[in-house]
Design a protein around this motif. Structure first.
Motif, PDB file in Angstrom:
ATOM      1  N   ILE A   1       6.282  -4.112  -2.267  1.00 53.40           N
ATOM      2  CA  ILE A   1       5.108  -4.139  -2.640  1.00 53.40           C
ATOM      3  C   ILE A   1       4.292  -3.445  -1.738  1.00 53.40           C
ATOM      4  N   ALA A   2       3.492  -3.908  -1.185  1.00 56.41           N
ATOM      5  CA  ALA A   2       2.712  -2.799  -0.208  1.00 56.41           C
ATOM      6  C   ALA A   2       2.753  -1.294  -0.325  1.00 56.41           C
ATOM      7  N   GLU A   3       3.711  -1.348   0.034  1.00 55.49           N
ATOM      8  CA  GLU A   3       4.186   0.521  -0.348  1.00 55.49           C
ATOM      9  C   GLU A   3       3.963   1.220  -1.794  1.00 55.49           C
ATOM     10  N   LYS A   4       3.933  -0.188  -2.158  1.00 54.87           N
ATOM     11  CA  LYS A   4       3.370   0.917  -4.090  1.00 54.87           C
ATOM     12  C   LYS A   4       2.414   0.789  -3.615  1.00 54.87           C
ATOM     13  N   ASN A   5       1.724   0.268  -3.117  1.00 55.01           N
ATOM     14  CA  ASN A   5      -0.189   0.394  -2.777  1.00 55.01           C
ATOM     15  C   ASN A   5      -0.199   1.950  -3.790  1.00 55.01           C
TER      16      ASN A   5
ATOM     17  N   ALA B   1      -2.304  -3.976   3.392  1.00 55.18           N
ATOM     18  CA  ALA B   1      -1.149  -4.738   2.971  1.00 55.18           C
ATOM     19  C   ALA B   1      -0.100  -5.033   3.955  1.00 55.18           C
ATOM     20  N   LEU B   2       0.514  -3.825   4.387  1.00 55.69           N
ATOM     21  CA  LEU B   2       1.128  -4.441   5.850  1.00 55.69           C
ATOM     22  C   LEU B   2       0.809  -5.517   6.578  1.00 55.69           C
ATOM     23  N   SER B   3       0.013  -4.778   7.323  1.00 57.13           N
ATOM     24  CA  SER B   3      -0.985  -5.844   8.178  1.00 57.13           C
ATOM     25  C   SER B   3      -0.575  -7.337   7.564  1.00 57.13           C
TER      26      SER B   3
END
Length: 188
Positions: free
Chosen positions: A33-37, A46-48
């Motif tokens: 989900i974070a990679e789609k940002n 988001a990854l953090s």
């Protein structure tokens, strides 16, 4: 009146729809989900957040693994985060790890000190530091009361019979460091 009922129904349908939308179940879903940002800073944040929320990582064959960087070791866990029992086991393993590290550092320090002492005794030359033992070592060997053997009073370097007391003492010192002082040693 119909407009009010319609707005109320629409608002309640949005509120009811939130119950089925859930957050990510583990780190991998959260990271996807974070990679789609699209924004780089938002993606990093988001990854953090995913790292902070989920300690375990999915294993290829199923299940999860927790990596403890302090021990440089992986632990199998049941879910995306360790249970209290799993965390207790990890903490116990860390205590054992620290004790082993402490013992090995003590043994290494002791071995280094012994090696320094040995090198100092081997490197000392009689000409540089005249002592009573160097003058004795220059004397010719004398016979002992046992006629089968002739033993010099000043021991030659690297002689096992001369080095044995020092080796025995070093072993005793290691035993004291690792296992404590024995009751026999405490009495004397």
């Amino acid at each position: 009146m119909a407009a009010i009922v319609g707005c109320a129904a629409f608002a309640s349908s949005q509120a009811a729809a939130q119950w089925w939308s859930r957050g990510p179940a583990d780190f991998e879903e959260c990271a996807d989900i974070a990679e789609k940002n699209p924004a780089k800073e938002a993606r990093a944040a988001a990854l953090s957040e995913c790292n902070a929320k989920f300690a375990g990582r999915r294993k290829p064959g199923g299940g999860y693994a927790y990596f403890d960087f302090m021990q440089n070791k992986n632990f199998d866990i049941a879910g995306p985060n360790p249970t209290p029992e799993e965390q207790r086991h990890i903490d116990e393993q860390y205590a054992i790890y620290l004790e082993n590290q402490r013992r090995s550092s003590i043994a290494a320090a002791f071995a280094a000190k012994q090696q320094q002492l040995q090198q100092a005794s081997l490197n000392s030359e009689p000409e540089k530091a005249p002592t009573a033992t160097s003058s004795i070592a220059k004397q010719p060997p004398k016979a002992t009361t046992d006629l089968r053997r002739v033993r010099p009073i000043g021991c030659p370097k690297h002689s096992f019979s001369c080095e044995w007391p020092r080796l025995s003492e070093g072993i005793s010192d290691i035993k004291k460091v690792l296992f404590g002082q024995s009751s026999r040693d405490k009495r004397s």
